[in-house]
Design a protein around this motif. Structure first.
Motif, PDB file in Angstrom:
ATOM      1  N   ALA A 155      16.778 -83.340 -68.637  1.00 24.61           N
ATOM      2  CA  ALA A 155      16.986 -82.966 -70.029  1.00 24.61           C
ATOM      3  C   ALA A 155      16.072 -83.783 -70.927  1.00 24.61           C
ATOM      4  O   ALA A 155      15.905 -84.987 -70.731  1.00 24.61           O
ATOM      5  CB  ALA A 155      18.440 -83.176 -70.426  1.00 24.61           C
ATOM      6  N   ILE A 156      15.490 -83.088 -71.894  1.00 24.63           N
ATOM      7  CA  ILE A 156      14.659 -83.739 -72.913  1.00 24.63           C
ATOM      8  C   ILE A 156      15.298 -83.442 -74.258  1.00 24.63           C
ATOM      9  O   ILE A 156      15.560 -82.282 -74.591  1.00 24.63           O
ATOM     10  CB  ILE A 156      13.209 -83.221 -72.856  1.00 24.63           C
ATOM     11  CG1 ILE A 156      12.586 -83.577 -71.501  1.00 24.63           C
ATOM     12  CG2 ILE A 156      12.391 -83.782 -74.007  1.00 24.63           C
ATOM     13  CD1 ILE A 156      11.196 -83.040 -71.279  1.00 24.63           C
ATOM     14  N   LEU A 161      11.092 -83.132 -79.119  1.00 25.24           N
ATOM     15  CA  LEU A 161      10.310 -81.905 -79.254  1.00 25.24           C
ATOM     16  C   LEU A 161       9.955 -81.608 -80.705  1.00 25.24           C
ATOM     17  O   LEU A 161       9.259 -80.644 -80.997  1.00 25.24           O
ATOM     18  CB  LEU A 161      11.093 -80.722 -78.674  1.00 25.24           C
ATOM     19  CG  LEU A 161      11.636 -80.891 -77.261  1.00 25.24           C
ATOM     20  CD1 LEU A 161      12.448 -79.676 -76.855  1.00 25.24           C
ATOM     21  CD2 LEU A 161      10.525 -81.150 -76.279  1.00 25.24           C
ATOM     22  N   GLY A 162      10.495 -82.431 -81.609  1.00 20.24           N
ATOM     23  CA  GLY A 162      10.247 -82.202 -83.026  1.00 20.24           C
ATOM     24  C   GLY A 162      11.090 -81.061 -83.579  1.00 20.24           C
ATOM     25  O   GLY A 162      10.757 -80.482 -84.609  1.00 20.24           O
ATOM     26  N   LEU A 163      12.177 -80.731 -82.882  1.00 18.74           N
ATOM     27  CA  LEU A 163      13.052 -79.645 -83.323  1.00 18.74           C
ATOM     28  C   LEU A 163      14.336 -80.215 -83.901  1.00 18.74           C
ATOM     29  O   LEU A 163      14.751 -81.316 -83.576  1.00 18.74           O
ATOM     30  CB  LEU A 163      13.397 -78.721 -82.147  1.00 18.74           C
ATOM     31  CG  LEU A 163      12.232 -78.000 -81.498  1.00 18.74           C
ATOM     32  CD1 LEU A 163      12.704 -77.242 -80.269  1.00 18.74           C
ATOM     33  CD2 LEU A 163      11.590 -77.034 -82.484  1.00 18.74           C
ATOM     34  N   GLU A 169      17.339 -72.580 -81.286  1.00 19.89           N
ATOM     35  CA  GLU A 169      15.960 -72.165 -81.031  1.00 19.89           C
ATOM     36  C   GLU A 169      15.589 -72.368 -79.559  1.00 19.89           C
ATOM     37  O   GLU A 169      15.789 -73.439 -78.997  1.00 19.89           O
ATOM     38  CB  GLU A 169      15.027 -72.988 -81.925  1.00 19.89           C
ATOM     39  CG  GLU A 169      13.587 -72.586 -81.863  1.00 19.89           C
ATOM     40  CD  GLU A 169      12.726 -73.408 -82.802  1.00 19.89           C
ATOM     41  OE1 GLU A 169      11.510 -73.442 -82.589  1.00 19.89           O
ATOM     42  OE2 GLU A 169      13.270 -74.026 -83.740  1.00 19.89           O
ATOM     43  N   GLU A 170      15.065 -71.324 -78.933  1.00 17.73           N
ATOM     44  CA  GLU A 170      14.640 -71.392 -77.536  1.00 17.73           C
ATOM     45  C   GLU A 170      13.386 -72.263 -77.422  1.00 17.73           C
ATOM     46  O   GLU A 170      12.530 -72.256 -78.299  1.00 17.73           O
ATOM     47  CB  GLU A 170      14.342 -69.992 -76.992  1.00 17.73           C
ATOM     48  CG  GLU A 170      15.572 -69.124 -76.826  1.00 17.73           C
ATOM     49  CD  GLU A 170      16.521 -69.650 -75.753  1.00 17.73           C
ATOM     50  OE1 GLU A 170      16.050 -70.053 -74.680  1.00 17.73           O
ATOM     51  OE2 GLU A 170      17.740 -69.652 -76.009  1.00 17.73           O
ATOM     52  N   ASP A 174       5.295 -74.713 -73.037  1.00 14.53           N
ATOM     53  CA  ASP A 174       4.139 -75.070 -73.851  1.00 14.53           C
ATOM     54  C   ASP A 174       4.522 -75.718 -75.189  1.00 14.53           C
ATOM     55  O   ASP A 174       3.672 -76.284 -75.870  1.00 14.53           O
ATOM     56  CB  ASP A 174       3.223 -73.866 -74.070  1.00 14.53           C
ATOM     57  CG  ASP A 174       3.929 -72.676 -74.684  1.00 14.53           C
ATOM     58  OD1 ASP A 174       5.133 -72.496 -74.421  1.00 14.53           O
ATOM     59  OD2 ASP A 174       3.265 -71.921 -75.425  1.00 14.53           O
ATOM     60  N   GLN A 175       5.803 -75.670 -75.566  1.00 15.75           N
ATOM     61  CA  GLN A 175       6.262 -76.334 -76.791  1.00 15.75           C
ATOM     62  C   GLN A 175       6.598 -77.805 -76.573  1.00 15.75           C
ATOM     63  O   GLN A 175       6.757 -78.549 -77.533  1.00 15.75           O
ATOM     64  CB  GLN A 175       7.523 -75.643 -77.324  1.00 15.75           C
ATOM     65  CG  GLN A 175       7.292 -74.292 -77.940  1.00 15.75           C
ATOM     66  CD  GLN A 175       8.606 -73.696 -78.390  1.00 15.75           C
ATOM     67  OE1 GLN A 175       9.440 -73.334 -77.577  1.00 15.75           O
ATOM     68  NE2 GLN A 175       8.791 -73.614 -79.696  1.00 15.75           N
ATOM     69  N   ILE A 176       6.710 -78.220 -75.320  1.00 18.65           N
ATOM     70  CA  ILE A 176       7.129 -79.591 -75.026  1.00 18.65           C
ATOM     71  C   ILE A 176       5.909 -80.512 -75.060  1.00 18.65           C
ATOM     72  O   ILE A 176       4.960 -80.314 -74.309  1.00 18.65           O
ATOM     73  CB  ILE A 176       7.829 -79.673 -73.653  1.00 18.65           C
ATOM     74  CG1 ILE A 176       9.031 -78.719 -73.624  1.00 18.65           C
ATOM     75  CG2 ILE A 176       8.271 -81.100 -73.356  1.00 18.65           C
ATOM     76  CD1 ILE A 176       9.698 -78.597 -72.272  1.00 18.65           C
ATOM     77  N   PRO A 177       5.936 -81.517 -75.919  1.00 18.14           N
ATOM     78  CA  PRO A 177       4.799 -82.448 -75.997  1.00 18.14           C
ATOM     79  C   PRO A 177       4.684 -83.287 -74.718  1.00 18.14           C
ATOM     80  O   PRO A 177       5.688 -83.609 -74.080  1.00 18.14           O
ATOM     81  CB  PRO A 177       5.141 -83.348 -77.186  1.00 18.14           C
ATOM     82  CG  PRO A 177       6.344 -82.788 -77.827  1.00 18.14           C
ATOM     83  CD  PRO A 177       6.973 -81.822 -76.898  1.00 18.14           C
ATOM     84  N   ASP A 178       3.465 -83.629 -74.368  1.00 23.31           N
ATOM     85  CA  ASP A 178       3.215 -84.445 -73.174  1.00 23.31           C
ATOM     86  C   ASP A 178       3.958 -85.774 -73.211  1.00 23.31           C
ATOM     87  O   ASP A 178       4.355 -86.299 -72.172  1.00 23.31           O
ATOM     88  CB  ASP A 178       1.715 -84.721 -73.008  1.00 23.31           C
ATOM     89  CG  ASP A 178       0.953 -83.497 -72.528  1.00 23.31           C
ATOM     90  OD1 ASP A 178       1.597 -82.538 -72.045  1.00 23.31           O
ATOM     91  OD2 ASP A 178      -0.290 -83.497 -72.626  1.00 23.31           O
ATOM     92  N   ILE A 179       4.143 -86.333 -74.391  1.00 25.22           N
ATOM     93  CA  ILE A 179       4.761 -87.657 -74.503  1.00 25.22           C
ATOM     94  C   ILE A 179       6.293 -87.620 -74.573  1.00 25.22           C
ATOM     95  O   ILE A 179       6.934 -88.663 -74.665  1.00 25.22           O
ATOM     96  CB  ILE A 179       4.217 -88.424 -75.732  1.00 25.22           C
ATOM     97  CG1 ILE A 179       4.495 -87.647 -77.021  1.00 25.22           C
ATOM     98  CG2 ILE A 179       2.741 -88.734 -75.557  1.00 25.22           C
ATOM     99  CD1 ILE A 179       4.174 -88.418 -78.284  1.00 25.22           C
ATOM    100  N   ALA A 180       6.902 -86.427 -74.492  1.00 24.87           N
ATOM    101  CA  ALA A 180       8.364 -86.311 -74.554  1.00 24.87           C
ATOM    102  C   ALA A 180       8.986 -87.066 -73.389  1.00 24.87           C
ATOM    103  O   ALA A 180       8.551 -86.954 -72.244  1.00 24.87           O
ATOM    104  CB  ALA A 180       8.780 -84.848 -74.531  1.00 24.87           C
ATOM    105  N   LYS A 181      10.042 -87.835 -73.698  1.00 25.44           N
ATOM    106  CA  LYS A 181      10.690 -88.682 -72.691  1.00 25.44           C
ATOM    107  C   LYS A 181      11.961 -88.023 -72.170  1.00 25.44           C
ATOM    108  O   LYS A 181      12.583 -87.201 -72.842  1.00 25.44           O
ATOM    109  CB  LYS A 181      11.014 -90.047 -73.293  1.00 25.44           C
ATOM    110  CG  LYS A 181       9.769 -90.811 -73.658  1.00 25.44           C
ATOM    111  CD  LYS A 181      10.105 -92.127 -74.287  1.00 25.44           C
ATOM    112  CE  LYS A 181       8.801 -92.817 -74.642  1.00 25.44           C
ATOM    113  NZ  LYS A 181       8.927 -93.748 -75.706  1.00 25.44           N
TER     114      LYS A 181
END
Length: 190
Positions: A155-156, A161-163, A169-170, A174-181
């Motif tokens: 789970a992120i 994700l900036g959401l 919202e689905e 491609d919406q997930i940033p590379d730096i998401a932990k």
């Protein structure tokens, strides 16, 4: 001189054996987390984690509600290190059954890693480069990645994700940033 060589060889082999055992203690694979496998029963947890502390929701519930006939508490087992750090949370397949096998294990300790180095400290980029993300499911607070190769969910948090948290919202890969932990890392044994 040959006795000295034998002693050095024996010490070297012993060191490698101990080192491999330590690595296996924290290795995550499909159907395996450290020394826990699909065949491990709840009854065996005390033996496997004899150096650690095990806390069960059932024990807490029993102490608080001794007069109640039924318990609504989940039969989960939290494993804490001798230093008090939470390591794992284990859920059995059958509630209130000491011979039950394990359904899932949520990882809380950063030492647990896959053979490709994925742990709680990993970013989405590292996950995506090492494993195929088979599906993304969106909840109110996170995006859950399904990785069939490990039979795992990761789970992120939507904040990563900036959401807006609690949005419907689905989320797509491609919406997930590379730096998401990683927020949660769970291995499923079913």
């Amino acid at each position: 001189m040959s006795i000295l060589k034998k002693i050095i060889y024996l010490l070297l082999v012993s060191f490698l054996f101990i080192q491999c055992a330590k690595e296996n203690k924290f290795l995550i694979e499909k159907g395996k987390v450290g020394y826990l496998t699909k065949e491990t029963t709840v009854l065996e947890l005390n033996k496997i984690f004899k150096q650690d502390s095990i806390v069960s929701n059932l024990l807490v519930d029993k102490l608080e509600n001794e007069d109640k006939l039924f318990s609504l508490g989940d039969d989960d087992y939290k494993i804490f290190s001798s230093e008090g750090e939470k390591l794992l949370e284990i859920s059995p397949t059958k509630q209130n059954d000491s011979l039950s096998k394990i359904k899932s294990i949520q990882i809380f300790d950063r030492n647990y890693k896959t053979d490709k180095g994925i742990s709680l400290q990993s970013t989405f980029k590292e996950i995506n480069e090492n494993y195929l993300v088979n599906k993304v499911e969106t909840t109110l607070t996170s995006a859950t990645l399904f990785i069939d190769e490990l039979n795992a969910t990761i789970a992120i948090d939507k904040k990563e994700l900036g959401l807006n948290t609690f949005s419907r919202e689905e989320v797509t890969l491609d919406q997930i940033p590379d730096i998401a932990k990683i927020k949660y890392f769970t291995i499923w044994f079913n």
